[in-house]
Design an enzyme around this catalytic site. Structure first.
Site, PDB file in Angstrom:
ATOM      1  N   ARG A  24       0.833  -1.219   0.000  1.00 58.83           N
ATOM      2  CA  ARG A  24       0.000   0.000   0.000  1.00 58.83           C
ATOM      3  C   ARG A  24       0.863   1.262   0.000  1.00 58.83           C
ATOM      4  O   ARG A  24       0.479   2.294  -0.560  1.00 58.83           O
ATOM      5  CB  ARG A  24      -0.955  -0.007   1.198  1.00 58.83           C
ATOM      6  CG  ARG A  24      -2.044   1.087   1.140  1.00 58.83           C
ATOM      7  CD  ARG A  24      -3.104   0.853   2.200  1.00 58.83           C
ATOM      8  NE  ARG A  24      -4.210   1.802   2.149  1.00 58.83           N
ATOM      9  CZ  ARG A  24      -4.394   2.806   3.009  1.00 58.83           C
ATOM     10  NH1 ARG A  24      -3.531   3.010   3.999  1.00 58.83           N
ATOM     11  NH2 ARG A  24      -5.423   3.611   2.893  1.00 58.83           N
ATOM     12  N   ILE A  57      -7.411   7.321  -1.313  1.00 60.37           N
ATOM     13  CA  ILE A  57      -7.248   5.871  -1.328  1.00 60.37           C
ATOM     14  C   ILE A  57      -8.088   5.386  -0.146  1.00 60.37           C
ATOM     15  O   ILE A  57      -7.990   5.924   0.955  1.00 60.37           O
ATOM     16  CB  ILE A  57      -5.753   5.474  -1.226  1.00 60.37           C
ATOM     17  CG1 ILE A  57      -5.555   3.951  -1.199  1.00 60.37           C
ATOM     18  CG2 ILE A  57      -5.059   6.108  -0.041  1.00 60.37           C
ATOM     19  CD1 ILE A  57      -4.060   3.531  -1.285  1.00 60.37           C
ATOM     20  N   SER A  58      -8.950   4.407  -0.376  1.00 62.68           N
ATOM     21  CA  SER A  58      -9.902   3.990   0.665  1.00 62.68           C
ATOM     22  C   SER A  58      -9.192   3.386   1.872  1.00 62.68           C
ATOM     23  O   SER A  58      -8.073   2.889   1.787  1.00 62.68           O
ATOM     24  CB  SER A  58     -10.876   2.962   0.094  1.00 62.68           C
ATOM     25  OG  SER A  58     -11.481   3.457  -1.075  1.00 62.68           O
ATOM     26  N   GLN A  59      -9.926   3.399   2.985  1.00 56.01           N
ATOM     27  CA  GLN A  59      -9.464   2.784   4.230  1.00 56.01           C
ATOM     28  C   GLN A  59      -9.263   1.271   3.994  1.00 56.01           C
ATOM     29  O   GLN A  59     -10.113   0.637   3.345  1.00 56.01           O
ATOM     30  CB  GLN A  59     -10.593   3.008   5.245  1.00 56.01           C
ATOM     31  CG  GLN A  59     -10.306   2.569   6.629  1.00 56.01           C
ATOM     32  CD  GLN A  59     -11.600   2.550   7.452  1.00 56.01           C
ATOM     33  OE1 GLN A  59     -12.668   2.941   6.995  1.00 56.01           O
ATOM     34  NE2 GLN A  59     -11.484   2.076   8.669  1.00 56.01           N
TER      35      GLN A  59
END
Ligand code: SAH
Length: 215
Positions: free
Chosen positions: A35, A61-63
């Site tokens: 990530r 950027i999503s959790q």
């Protein structure tokens, strides 16, 4: 990866298990995809915090929990052709690419599209195909899809995406305006019937039409 990021990644994966992520293939894909490579250098130390982070073009950027949850709910397997709408950083696409046969992903912001494309090459994810365009219309040349995931919140579910699903196919999309509570919705296609299930409340950037050439 330095050891503190590795430790943080392991702690995050343990936390995701506690929060109900039980699909081992999903957890393995999250363990494999770095990530930290999908975010700016100044955010690197936060790569494995369970938080959404800013990316270019005022997007996020999503959790990690939401990435894991949506991926698990999509029930992807190695035979599937999958469409993602909202490439963003490319992180969710990379996770999906580990789990499916071919992954198609569409982004409406040119800088994000370009950066993500480079990342897929760097990570040797050769089963990913990218498109710069408006994903609300899906991808006519590539339909039908076994699975579709939308990673931006729609005011409603775009019909064109529903009809690009195979029979028995699943679509996951956050639905709701920016000022209201949005929910992740899972739609399963049975012929011309669509079985709709409301899952978790969430907060996503909006699904918008049109394309943006610069940041
Ligand atoms: N999946 C991404 C999440 C990025 S946020 C990740 O893992 O980083 C959602 C993204 O959807 C944004 O980049 C936004 O530009 C994009 N988006 C919004 N509406 C879109 C549309 N109609 N077509 C394609 N992309 C869209």
């Amino acid at each position: 990866m330095n050891s503190s990021l590795e430790d943080k990644k392991n702690q995050l994966l343990a936390k995701l298990r506690k929060q109900g992520i039980s699909d081992e293939a999903v957890l393995e894909a999250l363990a494999e995809i770095p990530r930290e490579d999908f975010i700016a250098d100044y955010l690197r130390a936060q790569a494995y915090e369970n938080a959404a982070l800013p990316i270019e073009s005022e997007q996020t950027i999503s959790q990690p929990f939401i990435v894991a949850y949506m991926t698990q709910e999509l029930r992807v397997d190695k035979s599937h052709k999958v469409l993602e709408v909202g490439t963003g950083s490319g992180y969710q696409a990379a996770v999906l690419a580990k789990l499916c046969k071919r992954l198609f992903t569409i982004e409406r912001h040119m800088p994000l599209h370009k950066t993500a494309e480079e990342m897929f090459k760097k990570l040797r994810l050769f089963n990913v195909t990218t498109l710069f365009g408006n994903g609300m219309r899906g991808w006519k040349e590539q339909e039908p899809f076994d699975r579709i995931m939308v990673t931006a919140a729609g005011e409603d579910i775009p019909d064109e995406l529903l009809y690009q699903l195979k029979d028995g196919g699943i679509l996951i999309i956050p639905v709701g305006g920016q000022e209201e509570t949005q929910h992740i919705i899972r739609v399963t296609r049975h012929g011309d019937d669509f079985d709709v299930k409301t899952l978790l409340p969430v907060k996503f950037v909006p699904l918008l039409s049109g394309i943006v050439h610069s940041s």
